[in-house]
Design an enzyme around this catalytic site. Structure first.
Site, mmCIF file in Angstrom:
data_model
loop_
_atom_site.group_PDB
_atom_site.id
_atom_site.type_symbol
_atom_site.label_atom_id
_atom_site.label_comp_id
_atom_site.label_asym_id
_atom_site.label_seq_id
_atom_site.Cartn_x
_atom_site.Cartn_y
_atom_site.Cartn_z
ATOM 1 N N ARG A 122 10.702 1.175 3.559
ATOM 2 C CA ARG A 122 11.030 1.020 4.982
ATOM 3 C C ARG A 122 12.493 1.301 5.294
ATOM 4 N NH1 ARG A 122 7.287 -2.282 3.135
ATOM 5 N NH2 ARG A 122 5.443 -2.786 4.395
ATOM 6 N N HIS A 147 7.791 5.146 4.512
ATOM 7 C CA HIS A 147 7.333 6.191 3.594
ATOM 8 C C HIS A 147 7.466 7.612 4.146
ATOM 9 C CE1 HIS A 147 6.234 3.278 0.715
ATOM 10 N NE2 HIS A 147 4.977 3.057 1.056
ATOM 11 N N HIS A 221 2.553 6.863 -5.457
ATOM 12 C CA HIS A 221 1.860 5.721 -4.855
ATOM 13 C C HIS A 221 0.406 5.581 -5.330
ATOM 14 C CE1 HIS A 221 0.945 2.707 -1.759
ATOM 15 N NE2 HIS A 221 2.221 2.716 -1.418
ATOM 16 N N ASP A 293 4.516 -7.619 -2.313
ATOM 17 C CA ASP A 293 4.842 -6.317 -1.740
ATOM 18 C C ASP A 293 6.355 -6.265 -1.623
ATOM 19 O OD1 ASP A 293 4.782 -3.837 -0.604
ATOM 20 O OD2 ASP A 293 3.923 -4.456 1.316
ATOM 21 N N GLU A 358 5.656 1.212 -7.878
ATOM 22 C CA GLU A 358 6.413 2.261 -7.199
ATOM 23 C C GLU A 358 7.877 2.187 -7.617
ATOM 24 O OE1 GLU A 358 5.519 2.079 -2.859
ATOM 25 O OE2 GLU A 358 4.103 0.526 -3.505
#
Length: 393
Positions: A122, A147, A221, A293, A358
């Protein structure tokens, strides 16, 4: 005279027989060498995957090694559609979420298997400044950019070149992201190279150059489920992360600018722990991410050479190990998988049936002065590599 003739005849026959035998032996040895070479070779096979609504042909490339490991990559989004690795019984099964058709990948989905860019993660309010000039990005997650924007690298068609070298095989993907595409400055020439080895390693090399100062942060991803059975969640997977801190986020998933210690929190994966062990406990950061996350700040011990992350599925015996030269890794536990994405056979990918590792720079780095820089200037090359190694235990 007859005796001499007979002797000569026998001698000729003997010589011919000896020559033929040696020739056949030579051929046999050569055949063994060729067979052995083929056995060692990592192969690439190209096929057509589909046609976009704009009429662009999308190709699929299968890289396959001698150990039963295969990876399928399409030129749309640089997506890994399949990744097969053996379990402890030697049975190769797919361990990444994916779809059967191009049409399914063209539909909205949570970046399944794709290359992410120009900027992974972000950027607050979709804004950042370079050299005194402010740039406004596409707000695809209002009020923020995620992204790479509405049409990030996961939605473009990449040019592909095969590179073969015996015990390795590579697929080199390239794309020119033009100046101000999704709001990013500079013509950015990007290259992502996937390499499969006979050591069951999948290497991902990212490279980029620009003609104007810009920002870059690329990642991959794929959603992993090492069980090979996507009716299972990933909550029983054991994870290790070589990290003492996480990047703290606010209620919108944007970094606060602070790092939080993982000790005595659900974010402590310095020793092996099941993903599901503490994912549901009361914790402000877990609530803000709807689970895990977050970006873990990787410890600096020989970065790029030491293993920074592991995931293990006890039932299948599959072990995934990650090395990277990036400063962070985002562990995402499929919190927004909603059971509306179709599996390859039947059924749907349910909540937390896949997790992502990631490797990347930190979210919102262009707006955080204390984070490592993601700025790329003309004359310099962006270059980073992540390796996913699979084995059984």
């Amino acid at each position: 005279m007859n005796v001499i003739y007979q002797f000569t005849f026998i001698l000729v026959i003997f010589c011919l027989t000896s020559f033929t035998t040696k020739d056949e032996e030579t051929k046999l040895v050569a055949k063994k060498i060729v067979t052995h070479s083929k056995y060692q070779e990592v192969t690439i096979k190209k096929s057509t995957f589909g046609i976009t609504p704009e009429g662009e042909k999308i190709d699929s490339y299968k890289l396959k090694n001698q150990n039963g490991m295969e990876v399928d990559i399409i030129t749309y989004g640089g997506i890994i559609t399949d990744l097969k690795v053996p379990n402890k019984k030697g049975i190769s099964e797919n361990v990444v979420i994916g779809f059967k058709t191009l049409e399914e990948y063209l539909q909205p989905n949570p970046y399944v298997g794709a290359i992410i860019g120009r900027y992974a993660n972000r950027i607050a309010n979709g804004k950042f400044s370079l050299d005194g000039k402010e740039y406004q990005l596409t707000l695809n997650r209002p009020p923020h950019s995620l992204h790479g924007g509405e049409k990030g690298f996961n939605r473009v068609v990449w040019k592909a070149v095969e590179v073969k070298s015996g015990k390795k095989a590579s697929l080199r993907l390239s794309y020119l992201s033009k100046d101000l595409e999704e709001g990013y400055p500079g013509n950015l020439q990007v290259c992502v190279t996937y390499t499969l080895t006979n050591e069951n390693q999948l290497e991902v090399l990212y490279e980029a150059t620009t003609d104007k100062e810009t920002i870059v942060n690329l990642t991959q991803h794929s959603y992993f489920n090492l069980s090979g059975d996507f009716s299972n969640t990933i909550l029983e997977h054991e994870v290790v992360l070589q990290s003492d801190k996480i990047v703290s986020i606010n209620e919108n998933g944007i970094p606060t600018g602070e790092f939080e210690w993982v000790a005595n929190t659900p974010f402590d994966f310095r020793t092996a722990k099941k993903i599901g062990k503490e994912i549901g406990v009361k914790n402000e950061q877990l609530e803000r991410g709807n689970g895990y996350d977050h970006c873990w700040v990787l410890n600096n011990s020989e970065r790029g050479k030491t293993i920074v992350a592991k995931a293990y599925d006890k039932v299948s015996g599959r072990l995934l190990e990650v090395t990277t030269d990036e400063p962070g890794i985002q562990l995402y536990t499929g919190n927004f998988l909603k059971g509306n994405l179709p599996m390859r056979t039947s059924g749907f990918y349910e909540h937390r049936t896949g997790f992502c590792f990631e490797t990347q720079h930190f979210p919102d780095s262009p707006n955080q002065s204390n984070f490592p820089t993601t700025v790329l200037i003309p004359g310099k090359k962006y270059k980073t590599k992540t390796t996913f190694t699979f084995s059984v235990n």
